[in-house]
Design a protein around this motif. Structure first.
Motif, mmCIF file in Angstrom:
data_model
loop_
_atom_site.group_PDB
_atom_site.id
_atom_site.type_symbol
_atom_site.label_atom_id
_atom_site.label_comp_id
_atom_site.label_asym_id
_atom_site.label_seq_id
_atom_site.Cartn_x
_atom_site.Cartn_y
_atom_site.Cartn_z
ATOM 1 N N ASP A 68 0.699 -0.815 0.136
ATOM 2 C CA ASP A 68 0.099 0.076 -0.331
ATOM 3 C C ASP A 68 0.984 1.119 0.425
ATOM 4 O OD1 ASP A 68 -2.309 -1.548 0.311
ATOM 5 O OD2 ASP A 68 -2.663 -1.407 2.179
ATOM 6 N N ASP A 69 1.892 1.291 0.853
ATOM 7 C CA ASP A 69 3.129 2.277 0.311
ATOM 8 C C ASP A 69 3.774 2.479 -1.239
ATOM 9 O OD1 ASP A 69 2.551 2.181 3.507
ATOM 10 O OD2 ASP A 69 4.943 1.085 3.503
ATOM 11 N N ILE A 70 3.265 1.869 -1.640
ATOM 12 C CA ILE A 70 3.673 2.425 -2.927
ATOM 13 C C ILE A 70 2.677 3.321 -3.635
ATOM 14 C CG2 ILE A 70 4.633 0.918 -5.342
ATOM 15 C CD1 ILE A 70 5.271 -1.909 -4.145
ATOM 16 N N PRO A 71 3.007 3.937 -4.366
ATOM 17 C CA PRO A 71 2.248 5.478 -5.223
ATOM 18 C C PRO A 71 1.616 4.717 -5.898
ATOM 19 C CG PRO A 71 4.486 5.713 -4.535
ATOM 20 C CD PRO A 71 5.225 4.599 -4.700
ATOM 21 N N GLU A 72 0.464 4.486 -6.709
ATOM 22 C CA GLU A 72 -1.038 3.719 -6.976
ATOM 23 C C GLU A 72 0.115 4.311 -8.723
ATOM 24 O OE1 GLU A 72 -5.666 4.375 -7.637
ATOM 25 O OE2 GLU A 72 -4.477 5.768 -6.775
ATOM 26 N N SER A 73 0.595 5.354 -9.066
ATOM 27 C CA SER A 73 0.994 5.344 -10.337
ATOM 28 C C SER A 73 1.447 4.590 -10.786
ATOM 29 C CB SER A 73 1.974 6.170 -10.650
ATOM 30 O OG SER A 73 2.715 6.944 -9.831
ATOM 31 N N VAL A 74 2.599 3.699 -10.102
ATOM 32 C CA VAL A 74 3.767 2.879 -10.139
ATOM 33 C C VAL A 74 3.136 0.935 -9.825
ATOM 34 C CG1 VAL A 74 6.060 2.064 -8.565
ATOM 35 C CG2 VAL A 74 5.849 3.982 -8.806
ATOM 36 N N ARG A 75 2.173 1.249 -9.059
ATOM 37 C CA ARG A 75 1.132 -0.363 -8.746
ATOM 38 C C ARG A 75 0.704 -0.528 -10.070
ATOM 39 N NH1 ARG A 75 -1.850 0.525 -3.458
ATOM 40 N NH2 ARG A 75 -2.404 2.440 -3.867
ATOM 41 N N LYS A 76 0.265 0.247 -10.892
ATOM 42 C CA LYS A 76 -1.083 0.538 -12.098
ATOM 43 C C LYS A 76 -0.092 -0.419 -13.433
ATOM 44 C CE LYS A 76 -4.416 3.252 -11.283
ATOM 45 N NZ LYS A 76 -4.938 5.233 -11.903
ATOM 46 N N GLU A 77 1.743 0.189 -12.646
ATOM 47 C CA GLU A 77 2.207 -0.255 -13.987
ATOM 48 C C GLU A 77 3.479 -1.934 -13.881
ATOM 49 O OE1 GLU A 77 4.843 2.764 -16.237
ATOM 50 O OE2 GLU A 77 3.230 3.816 -15.979
ATOM 51 N N LEU A 78 3.166 -1.916 -12.292
ATOM 52 C CA LEU A 78 4.358 -3.037 -12.073
ATOM 53 C C LEU A 78 3.126 -4.254 -11.959
ATOM 54 C CD1 LEU A 78 6.460 -1.026 -10.066
ATOM 55 C CD2 LEU A 78 7.100 -3.161 -11.708
ATOM 56 N N LYS A 79 3.426 -4.813 -11.555
ATOM 57 C CA LYS A 79 2.585 -6.317 -11.129
ATOM 58 C C LYS A 79 3.155 -6.682 -10.584
ATOM 59 C CE LYS A 79 1.140 -10.676 -13.024
ATOM 60 N NZ LYS A 79 0.382 -12.093 -13.773
ATOM 61 N N ILE A 80 2.800 -6.575 -8.985
ATOM 62 C CA ILE A 80 3.126 -7.336 -7.961
ATOM 63 C C ILE A 80 3.112 -8.681 -7.902
ATOM 64 C CG2 ILE A 80 3.758 -6.636 -5.345
ATOM 65 C CD1 ILE A 80 3.639 -3.838 -6.793
ATOM 66 N N VAL A 81 4.039 -9.585 -7.828
ATOM 67 C CA VAL A 81 3.204 -11.101 -6.685
ATOM 68 C C VAL A 81 3.819 -11.279 -6.040
ATOM 69 C CG1 VAL A 81 3.786 -13.474 -7.705
ATOM 70 C CG2 VAL A 81 2.998 -11.462 -9.581
ATOM 71 N N LEU A 82 3.584 -11.792 -4.813
ATOM 72 C CA LEU A 82 3.647 -12.710 -3.502
ATOM 73 C C LEU A 82 3.612 -13.910 -3.315
ATOM 74 C CD1 LEU A 82 1.243 -10.181 -1.636
ATOM 75 C CD2 LEU A 82 3.589 -9.520 -2.013
ATOM 76 N N VAL A 83 5.363 -13.972 -2.732
ATOM 77 C CA VAL A 83 5.227 -15.611 -3.250
ATOM 78 C C VAL A 83 5.609 -15.692 -1.477
ATOM 79 C CG1 VAL A 83 6.582 -15.606 -5.090
ATOM 80 C CG2 VAL A 83 7.742 -14.504 -3.396
ATOM 81 N N ASP A 84 5.643 -17.097 -0.972
ATOM 82 C CA ASP A 84 6.819 -17.731 0.225
ATOM 83 C C ASP A 84 7.769 -18.581 -0.152
ATOM 84 O OD1 ASP A 84 4.486 -19.755 -0.488
ATOM 85 O OD2 ASP A 84 3.397 -19.196 1.273
ATOM 86 N N HIS A 85 7.110 -18.693 -1.381
ATOM 87 C CA HIS A 85 8.767 -20.183 -1.526
ATOM 88 C C HIS A 85 9.622 -20.531 -2.639
ATOM 89 C CE1 HIS A 85 9.895 -24.753 -2.088
ATOM 90 N NE2 HIS A 85 9.655 -24.790 -0.677
ATOM 91 N N LEU A 86 10.372 -20.981 -2.873
ATOM 92 C CA LEU A 86 11.242 -20.565 -3.714
ATOM 93 C C LEU A 86 10.917 -21.025 -5.433
ATOM 94 C CD1 LEU A 86 14.169 -18.898 -4.737
ATOM 95 C CD2 LEU A 86 14.781 -21.884 -4.535
ATOM 96 N N ASP A 87 10.016 -22.537 -5.099
ATOM 97 C CA ASP A 87 9.337 -23.128 -6.272
ATOM 98 C C ASP A 87 8.680 -21.691 -7.164
ATOM 99 O OD1 ASP A 87 10.311 -24.969 -6.037
ATOM 100 O OD2 ASP A 87 8.263 -26.200 -4.357
ATOM 101 N N GLN A 88 7.710 -21.358 -6.274
ATOM 102 C CA GLN A 88 6.518 -19.983 -6.978
ATOM 103 C C GLN A 88 7.368 -18.475 -7.180
ATOM 104 O OE1 GLN A 88 4.923 -19.207 -2.914
ATOM 105 N NE2 GLN A 88 2.818 -19.675 -3.761
ATOM 106 N N VAL A 89 9.002 -18.982 -6.822
ATOM 107 C CA VAL A 89 9.771 -17.880 -7.398
ATOM 108 C C VAL A 89 10.311 -17.881 -9.156
ATOM 109 C CG1 VAL A 89 11.509 -16.280 -7.666
ATOM 110 C CG2 VAL A 89 10.493 -16.596 -5.350
ATOM 111 N N LEU A 90 10.661 -19.387 -8.817
ATOM 112 C CA LEU A 90 11.137 -20.810 -10.179
ATOM 113 C C LEU A 90 9.664 -20.138 -11.139
ATOM 114 C CD1 LEU A 90 13.194 -22.878 -9.108
ATOM 115 C CD2 LEU A 90 14.209 -21.088 -9.733
#
Length: 774
Positions: free
Chosen positions: A745-767
């Protein structure tokens, strides 16, 4: 010296106090002690001879043999007279030197066995030379001494015997008993003359110094008396003219000043006391200047003067928005403070600490806060301060003492409720002169600063009405106790759109005015400004951006003057003509998917930044090499990533014995820059996995997070700064630890619109997100 038995004699002894008799010397003695009187009576019964020897200490009334010198003088008693007070006055004449061999009687009176020394007066050229030198020294001594007269020179000049000459001169000198005794004990004539010469030389030097000191004192006294006379004359003239003299006028002026001021009772009492001291001091006294400076300092401080807060929330919000783009959290906190202030009328000033990289507007924001409140603004830079006296002031006992920077700032402000900016509080350090950060604890503690104590002023000063704002680049450098007293507000940096707004609203008009230009003379499109931001600056703040705008203004000014152009238009096409080739490549993300190369995200003092991590796998014996000036934390992250991949080799479809057949080299470019922190664990693991499987990593993905040996992804800090850096680099997707979801939520809205933010909790998801599987 051989003792001849025939020279031995048994004679009574008379101890002398502070007195010494030489052979051939005639003088009167007053004898009062019982033992001394009996010794005289014994001498009168015999040959009228008595031994006179001096005591080593004059204050002993009943001396023991150890308290009397061994060398004395055999003297003849020529006359005795009893005085009415019981004392006996004796006239004695020195006969010869005598060495005391032993005491034969000490109870009733002193009786000693002595060896009488008779001198042979023989002269040779050396003795003659010594006699002349001694006479010359004695003449010079008489000239500078006031205790001797010139007749003495005539009295000793005719003496031809060298020994007798030395004794006669020594008897006329005002010397210590030890010096006189050394001459008496010098049996050898040459030794006696040399001893006398040395003593005369020393005495003459001392007398010369005495004379010079007396002359200097007399001159000073004459000068002082002259000044006193002139001052008394001046007083009389001023009195006739109806004018007051200098010191009295000064004191009256100070008292009038106090009467017009509203001061606390303790301050009035202290100042009155100091004024009374000043009034009694002479005008020429150096201490008077010190006291006057102290009084001036106390009276120049604001003790009750206060500015009235202009608490208009809408107006304050407008001022903050007009002067600063973005920074929503800071503005919100200031407006909250104003709202509470309006409700409670009096609130202890909070201590805000603005933390962020250089150039994001921390200092200018503090000025805007002062404008929105209608308060005075004062700034004190703490960068490099390492002396506690800089904060608390010096004791008045020191030369050049003055109050600390806090009270100097309050004097500059002129009110008790200014906005007080403590700039660069993280740059304070300490050394042998004390720890200034500890002195700041009292200043920044709302429970203590209502009675701040400065060593110079020595009166409690109320700082509770002051709105303190601190600035720092890094919160970690601020000591923990100090950090605990402050409310932290983080300013991570600006987005491209915020920078664009700042240039159009503030930087461009400011630089145009500074270079004598107007919007009609120089035009700068939004596309051009964005290109400057992307290709010519890489920073969280706008300091370098302002420099580039200034450079464009200078180039435009030169063109207008030299080419007589009426208007200069700068476009993206001709921008390189003015600023040169692009310094940075916008979109630091890779231009194509590559094997073993991952874009990581890091946080530095300058804000967020991208971090390219490369892994190379070559045939070898399982050696793991790390380069790029990595800190201990990053090295451990690399080891953890390597161990995790080894443990999951079969599941990840990697050769189980890869660590025996291949050497692995992990490198982070820009090797001259030290890199450390817990943000690169998943980036290294992904790059390593890509290199081992030969599967490319997506060029549009950047990631940050720490890894455990079981492949879990742990949270990190600086999410907003890192996402801003990813956005600047042209990244499309950012992988963040799941536990950092609250920070999105701290990230400016204009930046959030252009970035796809993916939350991961394991390396398998990262890969799964990062590797481009065919």
């Amino acid at each position: 010296m051989n003792i001849n038995p025939s020279s031995k004699k048994n004679l009574p002894l008379l101890p002398l106090r502070g007195l010494l008799v030489y052979p051939t010397m005639v003088l009167h003695l007053d004898v009062g002690r019982e033992k001394s009187v009996r010794a005289l009576e014994k001498a009168m019964v015999g040959e009228n001879l008595i031994v006179l020897a001096s005591q080593t200490e004059t204050n002993i009334d009943d001396p023991e043999p150890n308290d009397i010198f061994d060398m004395g003088t055999v003297a003849r008693v020529k006359q005795m007279l009893k005085l009415p007070n019981g004392t006996i006055r004796v006239l004695v004449e020195g006969v010869s030197r005598a060495k005391v061999l032993e005491y034969t009687e000490t109870d009733d009176h002193y009786e000693v066995e002595v060896f009488e020394i008779h001198e042979t007066e023989e002269t040779d050229p050396e003795v003659e030379a010594l006699m002349r030198a001694v006479l010359q020294q004695f003449e010079q001594y008489v000239k500078v001494s006031k205790k001797t007269n010139h007749e003495m020179i005539a009295a000793v000049t005719d003496i031809e015997e060298p020994g007798r000459l030395a004794d006669a001169i020594a008897s006329h000198l005002t010397l210590k008993i030890k010096d006189k005794q050394s001459i008496l004990e010098a049996v050898d004539v040459k030794a006696r003359l040399e001893t006398l010469m040395r003593i005369l030389s020393d005495e003459r030097e001392v007398l010369e110094l005495e004379r010079k000191i007396h002359q200097r004192v007399r001159k000073q006294m004459e000068k002082t008396q002259k000044e006193y006379y002139l001052r008394e004359q001046m007083k009389a003239i001023q009195k006739e003219l109806g004018e007051k003299e200098g010191r009295q006028a000064e004191v009256d002026e100070l008292r009038d000043k106090i009467a017009k001021m509203t001061l606390p009772e303790a301050v009035v009492e202290k100042v009155e006391k100091e004024i009374d001291r000043l009034e009694k001091m002479p005008a020429t006294s150096a201490e008077g200047t010190v006291v006057r400076t102290y009084i001036d300092w106390i009276l120049s401080l604001p003790w009750s003067d206060k500015t009235t807060d202009e608490i208009d929330i809408d107006k304050a919000e407008k001022i903050l928005n007009d002067e600063h783009a973005g920074l929503e959290k800071v503005k919100e906190r200031i407006l909250e403070y104003l709202a509470v202030q309006k409700l409670v009328k009096h609130m202890r000033g909070p201590i805000l600490c603005l933390v962020g990289p250089p150039g994001v507007g921390k200092t200018s924001l503090a000025k805007s806060i002062a404008n929105s409140l209608g308060r005075k603004f004062v700034r004190v830079s703490l960068g490099g301060v390492r002396d506690e006296a800089e904060i608390r002031g010096h004791r008045r006992t020191y030369i050049g003492a003055m109050p600390g920077r806090i009270l100097q700032g309050m004097k500059t402000a002129g009110s008790i409720n200014p906005v007080f900016l403590l700039d660069e509080i993280d740059k304070m350090s300490n050394d042998f002169r004390g720890d200034p950060s500890s002195a700041m604890l009292e200043v920044l503690d709302p429970e203590q600063n209502n009675s701040f104590s400065d060593h110079y002023i020595e009166l409690p000063y109320d700082l509770s009405n002051v709105l303190f704002i601190c600035t720092a680049n890094v919160a970690q450098n601020i000591p923990r106790p100090l950090l605990d007293r402050m409310e932290m507000i983080y300013i991570p940096g600006y987005t491209e759109l915020e920078k664009l707004a700042i240039v159009k609203k503030h930087l461009l008009p400011k630089q145009l005015k500074a270079h004598g230009l107007t919007k009609e003379k120089m035009s700068l499109s939004d596309e051009t400004i964005l290109q400057i931001i992307r290709d010519y600056t890489r920073e969280s703040g706008v300091r370098n951006l302002e420099r580039q705008i200034g450079a464009l203004c200078r180039k435009a000014a030169k063109q207008i003057v030299s080419d007589e152009k009426k208007r200069v238009s700068i476009t993206p096409k001709n921008l390189s003509k003015y600023l040169g080739a692009a310094r940075f490549r916008f979109g630091l993300a890779e231009t194509e998917d590559q094997v073993g190369v991952v874009t990581g995200l890091a946080w530095t003092e300058m804000g967020g930044d991208t971090l390219s991590i490369e892994v190379s796998v070559v045939p070898g014996k399982g050696k793991l090499q790390l380069t790029g000036q990595l800190g201990d934390v990053m090295k451990e992250s690399a080891q953890a990533a390597f161990s995790y991949i080894r443990s999951r080799a079969e599941d990840l479809k990697i050769q189980a014995d890869f660590y025996e057949k291949f050497d692995i080299h992990i490198h982070v470019p820009e090797g001259a820059i030290p890199k450390d922190g817990p943000s690169a664990g998943i980036s290294m693991a992904t790059a390593l996995m890509s290199a081992l499987t030969r599967i490319p990593v997506s060029r549009e993905v950047a990631m940050t997070g720490e890894i455990t040996l079981r492949g879990r992804v742990l949270p990190i800090g600086g999410v907003k700064e890192k996402c801003l850096a990813a956005h600047r680099a042209g990244v499309k997707k950012v992988l963040l630890p799941k536990d950092n979801g609250k920070d999105v939520d701290d990230i400016p809205e204009s930046v959030r619109k252009e970035l796809k933010i993916v939350l991961v909790d394991h390396l398998d998801q990262v890969l799964e997100q990062a590797l481009v599987r065919q």
